[in-house]
Design a protein around this motif. Structure first.
Motif, PDB file in Angstrom:
ATOM      1  N   MET A 129       0.842  -1.190   0.000  1.00 26.22           N
ATOM      2  CA  MET A 129       0.000   0.000   0.000  1.00 26.22           C
ATOM      3  C   MET A 129       0.884   1.249   0.000  1.00 26.22           C
ATOM      4  SD  MET A 129      -3.449   0.328   2.257  1.00 26.22           S
ATOM      5  CE  MET A 129      -2.561  -0.274   3.679  1.00 26.22           C
ATOM      6  N   ALA A 130       0.575   2.125  -0.917  1.00 22.62           N
ATOM      7  CA  ALA A 130       1.458   3.283  -1.118  1.00 22.62           C
ATOM      8  C   ALA A 130       1.321   4.348  -0.030  1.00 22.62           C
ATOM      9  CB  ALA A 130       1.169   3.898  -2.492  1.00 22.62           C
ATOM     10  N   VAL A 131       0.142   4.487   0.537  1.00 26.92           N
ATOM     11  CA  VAL A 131      -0.050   5.588   1.486  1.00 26.92           C
ATOM     12  C   VAL A 131      -0.146   5.084   2.923  1.00 26.92           C
ATOM     13  CG1 VAL A 131      -1.109   7.300  -0.018  1.00 26.92           C
ATOM     14  CG2 VAL A 131      -2.526   5.500   0.950  1.00 26.92           C
ATOM     15  N   SER A 132       0.434   5.850   3.855  1.00 28.49           N
ATOM     16  CA  SER A 132       0.307   5.471   5.269  1.00 28.49           C
ATOM     17  C   SER A 132      -0.176   6.634   6.129  1.00 28.49           C
ATOM     18  CB  SER A 132       1.650   4.963   5.798  1.00 28.49           C
ATOM     19  OG  SER A 132       2.628   5.972   5.653  1.00 28.49           O
ATOM     20  N   LYS A 133      -0.062   7.848   5.581  1.00 27.17           N
ATOM     21  CA  LYS A 133      -0.459   9.021   6.362  1.00 27.17           C
ATOM     22  C   LYS A 133      -0.992  10.090   5.415  1.00 27.17           C
ATOM     23  CE  LYS A 133       1.694  11.978   9.875  1.00 27.17           C
ATOM     24  NZ  LYS A 133       2.989  12.355  10.491  1.00 27.17           N
ATOM     25  N   LEU A 134      -2.157  10.632   5.739  1.00 34.35           N
ATOM     26  CA  LEU A 134      -2.785  11.613   4.862  1.00 34.35           C
ATOM     27  C   LEU A 134      -3.313  12.795   5.662  1.00 34.35           C
ATOM     28  CD1 LEU A 134      -5.081   9.142   2.880  1.00 34.35           C
ATOM     29  CD2 LEU A 134      -3.170  10.391   1.859  1.00 34.35           C
ATOM     30  N   ALA A 135      -3.257  13.980   5.051  1.00 37.54           N
ATOM     31  CA  ALA A 135      -3.979  15.109   5.633  1.00 37.54           C
ATOM     32  C   ALA A 135      -5.464  14.860   5.371  1.00 37.54           C
ATOM     33  CB  ALA A 135      -3.539  16.407   4.974  1.00 37.54           C
ATOM     34  N   TYR A 136      -6.295  15.147   6.362  1.00 37.47           N
ATOM     35  CA  TYR A 136      -7.737  14.906   6.228  1.00 37.47           C
ATOM     36  C   TYR A 136      -8.487  16.226   6.327  1.00 37.47           C
ATOM     37  CZ  TYR A 136     -12.450  13.246   7.525  1.00 37.47           C
ATOM     38  OH  TYR A 136     -13.811  13.028   7.593  1.00 37.47           O
TER      39      TYR A 136
ATOM     40  N   ILE B 255      -4.236   3.407   7.858  1.00 40.56           N
ATOM     41  CA  ILE B 255      -3.750   4.682   7.307  1.00 40.56           C
ATOM     42  C   ILE B 255      -4.104   5.799   8.279  1.00 40.56           C
ATOM     43  CG2 ILE B 255      -3.988   6.339   5.414  1.00 40.56           C
ATOM     44  CD1 ILE B 255      -4.749   3.899   3.625  1.00 40.56           C
ATOM     45  N   GLU B 256      -3.097   6.573   8.653  1.00 40.68           N
ATOM     46  CA  GLU B 256      -3.336   7.631   9.620  1.00 40.68           C
ATOM     47  C   GLU B 256      -3.912   8.867   8.937  1.00 40.68           C
ATOM     48  OE1 GLU B 256      -0.871  10.450  12.780  1.00 40.68           O
ATOM     49  OE2 GLU B 256       0.242   8.923  11.660  1.00 40.68           O
ATOM     50  N   LEU B 257      -5.005   9.399   9.482  1.00 40.09           N
ATOM     51  CA  LEU B 257      -5.579  10.649   8.975  1.00 40.09           C
ATOM     52  C   LEU B 257      -5.215  11.780   9.942  1.00 40.09           C
ATOM     53  CD1 LEU B 257      -9.247   9.731   7.862  1.00 40.09           C
ATOM     54  CD2 LEU B 257      -7.186   9.838   6.446  1.00 40.09           C
ATOM     55  N   VAL B 258      -4.549  12.797   9.412  1.00 38.08           N
ATOM     56  CA  VAL B 258      -4.193  13.943  10.249  1.00 38.08           C
ATOM     57  C   VAL B 258      -5.120  15.091   9.859  1.00 38.08           C
ATOM     58  CG1 VAL B 258      -2.346  15.526  10.930  1.00 38.08           C
ATOM     59  CG2 VAL B 258      -1.785  13.186  10.195  1.00 38.08           C
ATOM     60  N   GLU B 259      -6.072  15.408  10.734  1.00 36.97           N
ATOM     61  CA  GLU B 259      -7.036  16.468  10.400  1.00 36.97           C
ATOM     62  C   GLU B 259      -6.307  17.799  10.216  1.00 36.97           C
ATOM     63  OE1 GLU B 259     -10.785  16.318  12.457  1.00 36.97           O
ATOM     64  OE2 GLU B 259     -10.975  18.505  12.402  1.00 36.97           O
ATOM     65  N   VAL B 260      -6.629  18.492   9.138  1.00 36.98           N
ATOM     66  CA  VAL B 260      -6.009  19.793   8.866  1.00 36.98           C
ATOM     67  C   VAL B 260      -6.313  20.708  10.050  1.00 36.98           C
ATOM     68  CG1 VAL B 260      -5.963  21.790   7.321  1.00 36.98           C
ATOM     69  CG2 VAL B 260      -6.262  19.490   6.372  1.00 36.98           C
ATOM     70  N   GLU B 261      -5.264  21.186  10.704  1.00 36.92           N
ATOM     71  CA  GLU B 261      -5.440  21.965  11.929  1.00 36.92           C
ATOM     72  C   GLU B 261      -6.169  23.280  11.616  1.00 36.92           C
ATOM     73  OE1 GLU B 261      -4.371  25.071  14.747  1.00 36.92           O
ATOM     74  OE2 GLU B 261      -3.416  24.965  12.773  1.00 36.92           O
ATOM     75  N   ASP B 262      -7.230  23.570  12.358  1.00 38.14           N
ATOM     76  CA  ASP B 262      -7.963  24.840  12.241  1.00 38.14           C
ATOM     77  C   ASP B 262      -8.473  25.121  10.815  1.00 38.14           C
ATOM     78  OD1 ASP B 262      -8.966  26.963  13.823  1.00 38.14           O
ATOM     79  OD2 ASP B 262      -7.524  28.346  12.937  1.00 38.14           O
TER      80      ASP B 262
END
Lengths: 198, 289
Positions: B1-8, B34-41
């Motif tokens: 799997m190519a992705v492991s972390k994404l901005a959400y 896959i980790e989703l990192v919510e776009v801060e603010d």
């Protein structure tokens, strides 16, 4: 309707072409592909994007800007996708609507319909909170679209009471959603509005 | 799997009427590791109401810049309208050499170099995670008849979209992997639901959505699957209003793409927010084996 040639504004097409999104207007060769595939035209045949473009090219500025039709496009991009001349009609309608709003603010024309009020109310929430505040949007829109607070609230209740109850029952509209979900750095968004304008 | 972390980028409806889409998106990505990192603010993308393209670019540049500063190179959103606005902002950054400086001049927070790819959830699942990987992870079968409804921006305009503008099929492939049967629906798949006219010309919007539900019903669909909160609002939350307006019974469950995928991945229906859909999804849940 006979065209009153002496009332035409030959600069109208240039005005549209100068707006972001309106650049492609001169490329239109009136093939009607946009209109044939339009899901709005299918239900409301008075909406004819080809005709709006031709009227604009001819300079029928007031007729175009005061028509109800320019507010009917749902921006689905079907016409833009199929246009053999890459006119990008969805974007073009947006450019025409922006000219209409500007001319209306200057008192030169009268806008038809309520979509301009809705869009303004939407953008006001964004400017204040950085995100959509649905209750604020509905209150402002209904108040302005129905000419006053009381009439607006009555109309809003009629349209949205049942939907609101449905959301409430499913826990989609709890006490939290009664208040705006404000972002932390609203100043940054306010600056965008100050410098870009609506 | 190519992705492991994404901005959400969740988008505004994620906190109100599309809460089940947000829940199911998070649950699916968690399950896939896959980790989703919510776009801060994050701020609103401008939806269909910001008519000035420069305004759209500024609003979306702020969000993309936040992800860029967090060293994320791909942003995923589950809303088609948000996807369209993010994607056209990136396109403008590529084509308009002066845009970067104009944005920076508004506020330093808008300093963005154009390095964050914007993707729709369906695109990430099908083309980044990949069908082979999804196939391996499927735990349950969902033998139901599905009308896959894509709406406007997944394929249109094609310079920004990731699927066919007239006959999209990314969701079809997942539905088939899940053991579902895709009904013949190609004429309706990408036909607008009328969502942007919901408040100002609800008569038109209701007709447009009713036609989509009618076509699904006529071809024997057990449910509609969609991947946009505005389409979902029209087809699900407004379905009782459409029924009342036209004096008909429709009772067509409308699941988010991430909800049906989540069921196949063996995720608990509650975690997918299936109890929050307006039209009951019980009949679909019962068929999961």
């Amino acid at each position: 309707m006979a065209i009153k040639t002496w009332e035409l504004d030959s600069n109208f097409k240039n005005e549209i072409a100068a707006m972001p999104g309106g650049e492609g207007i001169m490329k239109c060769f009136q093939c009607s592909t946009c209109t044939v595939g339009c899901p709005i035209t299918e239900l409301e045949p008075s909406y004819n994007p080809r005709k709006i473009i031709q009227m604009s090219l001819l300079g029928m500025k007031k007729e175009v800007l005061e028509s109800e039709e320019i507010w009917l496009c749902a921006v689905c991009q079907t016409c833009s996708e199929r246009c053999p001349q890459d006119v990008r009609i969805s974007d073009l309608m947006g450019a025409i609507r922006r000219i209409a709003e500007k001319e209306a603010e200057e008192g030169k024309i009268e806008l038809k319909g309520v979509r301009a009020i809705f869009e303004k109310a939407f953008m006001h929430q964004l400017e204040k909170f950085g995100r959509m505040y649905e209750i604020g949007l509905s209150m402002e829109y209904y108040k302005k679209a129905h000419g006053g607070f009381f009439a607006g609230m009555m109309a809003m209740q009629k349209d949205y009471q049942k939907l609101g109850m449905r959301f409430f029952k499913k826990g989609k509209m709890g006490p939290k959603s009664m208040f705006p979900d404000k972002i932390k750095r609203t100043g940054e968004v306010k600056k965008i509005f100050e410098k870009v304008g609506e | 799997m190519a992705v492991s972390k994404l901005a959400y980028y969740p988008g505004c409806p994620s906190e109100t009427h599309a809460i089940e889409q947000d829940m199911s998106t998070k649950a699916v990505f968690e399950k896939l590791g896959i980790e989703l990192v919510e776009v801060e603010d994050w701020n609103c993308c401008g939806a269909a109401e910001a008519e000035n393209p420069e305004m759209v670019y500024a609003l979306n540049a702020r969000n993309l810049a936040i992800a860029e500063r967090d060293n994320l190179d791909m942003m995923v959103t589950s809303c088609s309208v948000c996807f369209y606005n993010l994607a056209r902002t990136n396109e403008a950054y590529e084509k308009d050499a002066g845009l970067k400086d104009r944005m920076k001049a508004i506020d330093p927070a808008l300093e963005y170099n154009g390095s964050v790819k914007a993707k729709h959830v369906v695109d990430v699942i099908v083309n980044e995670v990949g069908l082979d990987e999804i196939k391996k992870r499927i735990e349950k079968k969902i033998p139901v008849k599905v009308a896959p409804y894509y709406g406007c921006y997944m394929g249109r305009p094609s310079r920004l979209g990731f699927d066919d503008p007239d006959n999209p099929e990314t969701m079809d492939k997942i539905i088939e992997l899940l053991g579902g049967e895709v009904i013949p629906y190609s004429q309706m798949k990408a036909k607008c639901c009328g969502g942007p006219l919901m408040m100002t010309r609800s008569d038109l919007a209701f007709k447009m959505s009713k036609n989509l539900i009618d076509a699904a019903k006529a071809r024997g669909a057990d449910c509609i699957v969609t991947a946009c909160p505005l389409c979902h609002m029209m087809l699900d939350a407004k379905q009782p209003d459409i029924e009342e307006t036209f004096k008909v019974k429709l009772e067509m469950p409308v699941l988010y793409f991430t909800q049906i995928l989540g069921l196949g991945l063996g995720i608990d229906p509650k975690k997918l927010g299936l109890n929050k859909n307006i039209v009951s999804t019980k009949a679909i849940e019962e068929k999961v084996i």
